[in-house]
Design an enzyme around this catalytic site. Structure first.
Site, PDB file in Angstrom:
ATOM      1  CB  SER A   1      -0.950  -0.057   1.200  1.00  0.00           C
ATOM      2  OG  SER A   1      -1.919   0.966   1.157  1.00  0.00           O
TER       3      SER A   1
ATOM      4  CG  HIS B   1      -4.288  -1.885  -1.882  1.00  0.00           C
ATOM      5  ND1 HIS B   1      -4.716  -2.602  -0.794  1.00  0.00           N
ATOM      6  CD2 HIS B   1      -3.764  -0.731  -1.362  1.00  0.00           C
ATOM      7  CE1 HIS B   1      -4.460  -1.945   0.319  1.00  0.00           C
ATOM      8  NE2 HIS B   1      -3.889  -0.808   0.005  1.00  0.00           N
TER       9      HIS B   1
END
EC number: 3.4.21.92
Length: 214
Positions: A106, A131
Protein backbone atom coordinates in the site's frame (compact mmCIF):
# COMPACT_ATOMS: atom_id res chain seq x y z
CA UNK A 1 24.73 -3.76 23.05
CA UNK A 2 21.91 -3.61 25.58
CA UNK A 3 18.19 -2.94 25.27
CA UNK A 4 15.32 -1.16 26.98
CA UNK A 5 11.56 -0.88 26.60
CA UNK A 6 10.19 2.23 24.94
CA UNK A 7 6.80 3.76 25.67
CA UNK A 8 4.81 1.36 23.49
CA UNK A 9 6.42 -1.78 24.83
CA UNK A 10 8.81 -2.50 21.97
CA UNK A 11 12.36 -3.51 22.76
CA UNK A 12 14.82 -0.94 21.38
CA UNK A 13 18.47 -2.06 21.43
CA UNK A 14 21.01 0.35 22.90
CA UNK A 15 24.54 0.78 21.57
CA UNK A 16 27.27 1.88 23.96
CA UNK A 17 30.23 3.74 22.47
CA UNK A 18 33.46 4.36 24.34
CA UNK A 19 35.73 7.34 23.84
CA UNK A 20 38.31 9.31 25.77
CA UNK A 21 35.42 11.15 27.41
CA UNK A 22 33.86 7.92 28.69
CA UNK A 23 30.83 5.91 27.60
CA UNK A 24 27.81 7.17 25.69
CA UNK A 25 24.65 5.17 24.98
CA UNK A 26 22.48 5.55 21.87
CA UNK A 27 19.33 3.75 20.88
CA UNK A 28 20.05 1.80 17.71
CA UNK A 29 17.92 4.05 15.48
CA UNK A 30 19.74 7.20 16.60
CA UNK A 31 23.05 5.47 15.97
CA UNK A 32 21.99 4.46 12.46
CA UNK A 33 20.73 7.99 11.79
CA UNK A 34 24.33 9.13 12.19
CA UNK A 35 25.08 6.87 9.22
CA UNK A 36 22.19 8.49 7.29
CA UNK A 37 19.95 5.41 7.65
CA UNK A 38 16.23 5.79 8.44
CA UNK A 39 13.86 2.93 9.28
CA UNK A 40 10.18 2.82 8.42
CA UNK A 41 9.16 -0.40 10.12
CA UNK A 42 5.59 0.25 11.25
CA UNK A 43 2.18 1.17 9.85
CA UNK A 44 2.18 4.79 8.68
CA UNK A 45 0.29 7.35 10.76
CA UNK A 46 0.79 11.04 11.53
CA UNK A 47 3.25 10.39 14.37
CA UNK A 48 5.37 8.08 12.22
CA UNK A 49 5.28 10.54 9.32
CA UNK A 50 6.36 13.42 11.56
CA UNK A 51 9.34 11.40 12.78
CA UNK A 52 10.39 10.31 9.28
CA UNK A 53 10.00 13.83 7.87
CA UNK A 54 12.01 15.31 10.75
CA UNK A 55 14.85 12.86 10.11
CA UNK A 56 14.83 13.57 6.37
CA UNK A 57 14.97 17.32 6.96
CA UNK A 58 17.75 16.93 9.53
CA UNK A 59 19.91 14.87 7.17
CA UNK A 60 19.22 17.31 4.31
CA UNK A 61 20.42 20.20 6.47
CA UNK A 62 23.45 18.25 7.68
CA UNK A 63 24.73 17.31 4.20
CA UNK A 64 22.80 17.95 1.01
CA UNK A 65 25.08 15.83 -1.19
CA UNK A 66 25.17 12.51 0.66
CA UNK A 67 22.55 9.85 0.02
CA UNK A 68 19.92 9.00 2.61
CA UNK A 69 18.96 5.33 2.96
CA UNK A 70 15.31 4.63 3.84
CA UNK A 71 14.62 1.02 4.82
CA UNK A 72 10.93 0.10 4.45
CA UNK A 73 9.04 -2.78 6.09
CA UNK A 74 5.51 -1.43 6.33
CA UNK A 75 1.96 -2.59 5.56
CA UNK A 76 0.99 0.98 4.66
CA UNK A 77 -1.43 3.21 6.51
CA UNK A 78 -2.73 6.76 6.27
CA UNK A 79 -2.58 8.20 2.76
CA UNK A 80 -2.24 11.75 4.08
CA UNK A 81 0.62 10.81 6.41
CA UNK A 82 2.29 8.88 3.61
CA UNK A 83 2.01 11.82 1.23
CA UNK A 84 3.75 14.02 3.80
CA UNK A 85 6.73 11.64 3.63
CA UNK A 86 6.47 11.40 -0.17
CA UNK A 87 6.50 15.15 -0.72
CA UNK A 88 9.47 15.55 1.62
CA UNK A 89 11.43 12.89 -0.28
CA UNK A 90 10.74 14.75 -3.53
CA UNK A 91 11.69 18.16 -2.13
CA UNK A 92 14.91 17.52 -0.20
CA UNK A 93 18.25 17.77 -1.98
CA UNK A 94 19.96 14.42 -1.22
CA UNK A 95 19.14 11.32 -3.21
CA UNK A 96 16.94 8.96 -1.20
CA UNK A 97 17.82 5.28 -1.54
CA UNK A 98 14.74 3.18 -0.74
CA UNK A 99 15.21 -0.44 0.34
CA UNK A 100 12.38 -2.92 0.97
CA UNK A 101 12.97 -5.59 3.58
CA UNK A 102 10.07 -7.85 4.50
CA UNK A 103 6.95 -6.17 3.13
CA UNK A 104 6.22 -2.88 1.42
CA UNK A 105 2.45 -2.74 0.92
CA UNK A 106 0.00 0.00 0.00
CA UNK A 107 1.56 3.33 1.03
CA UNK A 108 4.72 1.43 1.94
CA UNK A 109 5.08 0.33 -1.69
CA UNK A 110 4.27 3.85 -2.86
CA UNK A 111 7.13 5.27 -0.76
CA UNK A 112 9.44 2.50 -1.98
CA UNK A 113 8.99 3.57 -5.60
CA UNK A 114 9.25 7.26 -4.63
CA UNK A 115 12.98 6.98 -4.02
CA UNK A 116 15.56 8.35 -6.41
CA UNK A 117 15.24 6.57 -9.77
CA UNK A 118 18.07 4.08 -10.11
CA UNK A 119 18.37 3.79 -6.32
CA UNK A 120 15.17 1.89 -5.43
CA UNK A 121 15.93 -1.59 -4.13
CA UNK A 122 14.55 -4.69 -2.47
CA UNK A 123 16.00 -7.68 -0.69
CA UNK A 124 15.32 -10.86 -2.69
CA UNK A 125 12.60 -12.43 -0.52
CA UNK A 126 10.61 -9.27 0.17
CA UNK A 127 7.03 -8.81 -1.01
CA UNK A 128 5.58 -5.66 -2.55
CA UNK A 129 1.85 -4.94 -2.86
CA UNK A 130 -0.08 -2.10 -4.48
CA UNK A 131 -3.81 -1.45 -4.36
CA UNK A 132 -6.34 1.38 -4.41
CA UNK A 133 -6.85 3.53 -1.29
CA UNK A 134 -9.27 2.25 1.32
CA UNK A 135 -11.95 4.38 2.92
CA UNK A 136 -15.40 4.50 4.39
CA UNK A 137 -17.97 7.10 5.34
CA UNK A 138 -21.11 7.42 7.39
CA UNK A 139 -23.57 10.17 8.15
CA UNK A 140 -25.84 12.21 5.95
CA UNK A 141 -25.91 11.58 2.22
CA UNK A 142 -24.02 14.79 1.42
CA UNK A 143 -21.25 13.83 3.88
CA UNK A 144 -20.87 10.44 2.22
CA UNK A 145 -20.76 12.14 -1.19
CA UNK A 146 -17.99 14.48 -0.02
CA UNK A 147 -15.91 11.56 1.27
CA UNK A 148 -16.51 9.59 -1.93
CA UNK A 149 -15.23 12.50 -4.04
CA UNK A 150 -12.13 12.75 -1.84
CA UNK A 151 -11.36 9.03 -2.13
CA UNK A 152 -11.75 9.15 -5.92
CA UNK A 153 -9.43 12.18 -6.06
CA UNK A 154 -6.79 10.39 -3.97
CA UNK A 155 -7.12 7.26 -6.09
CA UNK A 156 -6.56 9.21 -9.30
CA UNK A 157 -3.62 11.11 -7.79
CA UNK A 158 -1.86 7.98 -6.51
CA UNK A 159 -2.41 6.11 -9.78
CA UNK A 160 -0.90 8.96 -11.80
CA UNK A 161 2.13 9.19 -9.51
CA UNK A 162 2.62 5.41 -9.67
CA UNK A 163 2.49 5.62 -13.46
CA UNK A 164 5.09 8.40 -13.40
CA UNK A 165 7.48 6.49 -11.12
CA UNK A 166 7.13 3.06 -12.73
CA UNK A 167 6.78 4.01 -16.38
CA UNK A 168 3.67 1.84 -16.65
CA UNK A 169 0.65 3.11 -18.62
CA UNK A 170 -1.98 4.70 -16.40
CA UNK A 171 -4.55 2.20 -17.65
CA UNK A 172 -2.46 -0.72 -16.39
CA UNK A 173 -1.93 0.94 -13.00
CA UNK A 174 -5.68 1.46 -12.70
CA UNK A 175 -6.37 -2.18 -13.53
CA UNK A 176 -3.65 -3.63 -11.30
CA UNK A 177 -4.55 -1.53 -8.26
CA UNK A 178 -8.25 -2.37 -8.45
CA UNK A 179 -7.51 -5.22 -6.02
CA UNK A 180 -4.49 -6.23 -3.93
CA UNK A 181 -1.64 -6.85 -6.39
CA UNK A 182 1.30 -8.73 -4.83
CA UNK A 183 4.73 -8.98 -6.43
CA UNK A 184 8.03 -10.62 -5.67
CA UNK A 185 11.14 -8.45 -5.65
CA UNK A 186 12.02 -9.55 -9.18
CA UNK A 187 8.47 -8.91 -10.39
CA UNK A 188 8.53 -5.45 -8.78
CA UNK A 189 11.77 -4.74 -10.65
CA UNK A 190 10.23 -5.77 -13.96
CA UNK A 191 7.17 -3.65 -13.15
CA UNK A 192 9.31 -0.56 -12.53
CA UNK A 193 8.56 -0.16 -8.82
CA UNK A 194 12.23 -0.77 -7.98
CA UNK A 195 15.48 -0.72 -9.93
CA UNK A 196 17.40 -3.65 -8.50
CA UNK A 197 17.19 -6.71 -6.27
CA UNK A 198 20.08 -6.70 -3.83
CA UNK A 199 21.94 -9.26 -1.76
CA UNK A 200 24.91 -9.23 0.57
CA UNK A 201 27.24 -8.67 -2.37
CA UNK A 202 25.66 -5.35 -3.41
CA UNK A 203 23.99 -4.11 -0.22
CA UNK A 204 24.44 -0.32 0.03
CA UNK A 205 27.27 0.76 2.31
CA UNK A 206 26.24 3.05 5.16
CA UNK A 207 27.28 6.65 4.64
CA UNK A 208 28.31 6.22 1.00
CA UNK A 209 26.53 7.37 -2.14
CA UNK A 210 24.93 4.64 -4.25
CA UNK A 211 25.61 4.37 -7.97
CA UNK A 212 22.46 4.83 -10.03
CA UNK A 213 21.30 1.69 -11.83
CA UNK A 214 20.09 2.47 -15.35
Amino acid sequence: MSSHLNGIGNIVPMVVEQSGMGERAFDIYSRLLRERIIFLGTPIDDAVANTIVAQLLFLDAEDSEKDIQLYINSPGGSVYAGMAIYDTIQQIRPDVVTICFGLAASMGAFLLTAGTKGKRMSLPDSRIMIHQPLGGAQGQAIDIEIQAREILYIKAQLNQLLANHTGQPLERIEADTDRDFFMSAEEAKNYGLIDQVISRQNLPTAGENVTIVK
